[in-house]
Write an enzyme that holds these catalytic residues in place. Structure first.
Site, PDB file in Angstrom:
ATOM      1  CG  ASP A   1      -1.820   1.234   1.285  1.00 50.49           C
ATOM      2  OD1 ASP A   1      -2.264   1.682   0.210  1.00 50.49           O
ATOM      3  OD2 ASP A   1      -2.084   1.759   2.377  1.00 50.49           O
ATOM      4  CB  SER A   2       0.202   4.785  -0.673  1.00 47.34           C
ATOM      5  OG  SER A   2      -1.023   4.822   0.032  1.00 47.34           O
TER       6      SER A   2
ATOM      7  CE1 TYR B   1       2.680   5.885  -3.104  1.00 50.16           C
ATOM      8  CE2 TYR B   1       1.628   4.130  -4.335  1.00 50.16           C
ATOM      9  CZ  TYR B   1       2.712   4.599  -3.624  1.00 50.16           C
ATOM     10  OH  TYR B   1       3.799   3.789  -3.448  1.00 50.16           O
ATOM     11  N   GLY B   2      -3.092   9.210  -3.721  1.00 51.34           N
ATOM     12  CA  GLY B   2      -4.391   9.465  -4.337  1.00 51.34           C
ATOM     13  C   GLY B   2      -4.626  10.819  -4.974  1.00 51.34           C
TER      14      GLY B   2
ATOM     15  CB  CYS C   1      -2.711   0.690  -2.692  1.00 49.04           C
ATOM     16  SG  CYS C   1      -2.783   2.453  -3.080  1.00 49.04           S
TER      17      CYS C   1
ATOM     18  CD  GLU D   1      -0.726   6.989   6.486  1.00 49.20           C
ATOM     19  OE1 GLU D   1       0.405   7.185   6.938  1.00 49.20           O
ATOM     20  OE2 GLU D   1      -1.072   5.923   5.925  1.00 49.20           O
TER      21      GLU D   1
ATOM     22  CB  CYS E   1      -9.296   4.531   0.393  1.00 46.60           C
ATOM     23  SG  CYS E   1      -7.738   4.934   1.198  1.00 46.60           S
TER      24      CYS E   1
ATOM     25  CG  HIS F   1      -5.367   4.887   4.681  1.00 47.07           C
ATOM     26  ND1 HIS F   1      -4.732   4.375   3.578  1.00 47.07           N
ATOM     27  CD2 HIS F   1      -4.396   5.436   5.461  1.00 47.07           C
ATOM     28  CE1 HIS F   1      -3.423   4.629   3.684  1.00 47.07           C
ATOM     29  NE2 HIS F   1      -3.207   5.266   4.803  1.00 47.07           N
TER      30      HIS F   1
HETATM   31  N1  DGL Z   1      -4.665   3.029   1.099  1.00 47.23           N
HETATM   32  C1  DGL Z   1      -4.552   3.830  -0.103  1.00 47.23           C
HETATM   33  C2  DGL Z   1      -5.732   3.548  -1.027  1.00 47.23           C
HETATM   34  O1  DGL Z   1      -6.389   2.574  -0.805  1.00 47.23           O
HETATM   35  C3  DGL Z   1      -4.359   5.200   0.319  1.00 47.23           C
HETATM   36  C4  DGL Z   1      -4.526   6.214  -0.730  1.00 47.23           C
HETATM   37  C5  DGL Z   1      -3.456   7.186  -0.962  1.00 47.23           C
HETATM   38  O2  DGL Z   1      -2.282   6.888  -0.796  1.00 47.23           O
HETATM   39  O3  DGL Z   1      -3.833   8.289  -1.351  1.00 47.23           O
HETATM   40  O4  DGL Z   1      -6.012   4.205  -1.965  1.00 47.23           O
END
Ligand code: DGL
Length: 269
Positions: free
Chosen positions: A10-11, A42-43, A73, A152, A186, A188
């Site tokens: 994941d990110s 990343y999003g 992710c 986070e 997501c 998270h």
């Molecule tokens: N857990 C990532 C996802 O499912 C986090 C997103 C991100 O890094 O913006 O998209």
């Protein structure tokens, strides 16, 4: 039987919600987890950048002796995976297909909500998958760019004025659409499940995308006779691209008590 590890990435920390489920359903498996904590989120990034990060994440995990990869992710699963999955000679499971299937099976009124990062929403990946498997269902999506940084940073408790205010603003438009199922697009978001459930109410079923991906890889390995057969529990090794201390401090919230045997800091490029 196959005692090689399962790679998960994941990110950031969110993919640990998939690891948690993996450890519940397949406690004997070894797991190698990559959290690109130095570059999360990343999003909000461009497609090109997400593709590049995704390739680096894959390349890193391919350096281990692994038997499958779970892309825990949502952003990589929606933006990069459709183009990349075939590039690797091992099973790769993203979150879109398992979560879309679960949501299509759960909805009674055919109205499914999706909350996810900006990039995931813009990709249209869930709309395409649901149109493919259940064309009679409608999808209503909402980008929630502030959720990942808040999660986070630990602003996750029901009643916390920051997360409650942000969540109300994002979720109100979906409440007005009368959805009965909501994809937490997501990995998270399961951490703020109680906040989301409190706003959406008991009539809306919530789909945990990382959990569904974990369940899918479990059935895939079982069907391919590729489960581990060691006597005791497997171990979970974590690799992160930023502070080990801060990852270890926060990981418990995501893993719900699951054990990490080691965390080390790595570089991806
Ligand atoms: N857990 C990532 C996802 O499912 C986090 C997103 C991100 O890094 O913006 O998209």
């Amino acid at each position: 039987m196959d005692n090689r590890a399962i790679g998960v990435f994941d990110s950031g920390l969110g993919g640990l919600t998939a690891v948690r489920r993996l450890r519940e359903v397949l406690p004997r498996e070894d797991i190698v987890y990559l959290g690109d904590t130095g570059r999360v989120p990343y999003g909000g990034r461009s497609r090109e950048t997400i593709m590049q990060y995704a390739r680096e994440d894959f390349a890193f995990l391919m350096g281990f002796d692994i038997k499958a990869i779970v892309v825990a992710c949502g952003t990589v699963s929606t933006v990069a995976l459709p183009e990349m999955a075939g590039d690797y000679a091992l099973p790769v499971v993203g979150v879109v297909e398992p979560a879309a299937k679960k949501a299509a099976g759960l909805t009674k009124n055919g109205r499914i909500g999706l909350i996810a990062t900006r990039a995931s929403v813009a990709s249209g990946a869930y709309e395409r998958e649901i149109a493919r498997i259940a064309p009679d269902k409608e999808v209503f999506s909402q980008a929630c760019p502030l959720f990942v940084p808040l999660v986070e940073n630990g602003r996750v408790a029901p009643g916390d004025v920051v997360i409650e205010t942000v969540a109300r603003e994002y979720l109100e438009p979906l409440r007005e659409k009368n959805i009965d199922t909501l994809i937490l697009g997501c990995t998270h978001y399961p951490i703020i499940r109680d906040v989301i459930a409190g706003i959406m109410g008991p009539g809306v079923a919530l789909v945990d995308t990382g959990g569904e991906a974990a369940a899918t890889v479990a059935s895939m390995l079982r069907a391919g006779d590729a489960l581990a057969d060691r006597a005791g529990e497997g171990i979970c090794r974590c690799c992160v691209t930023d502070s080990v201390e801060s990852f270890n401090e926060n990981a418990g919230r995501f893993l719900g008590g699951g054990v990490i045997s080691e965390t080390r800091r790595v570089s991806l490029n």
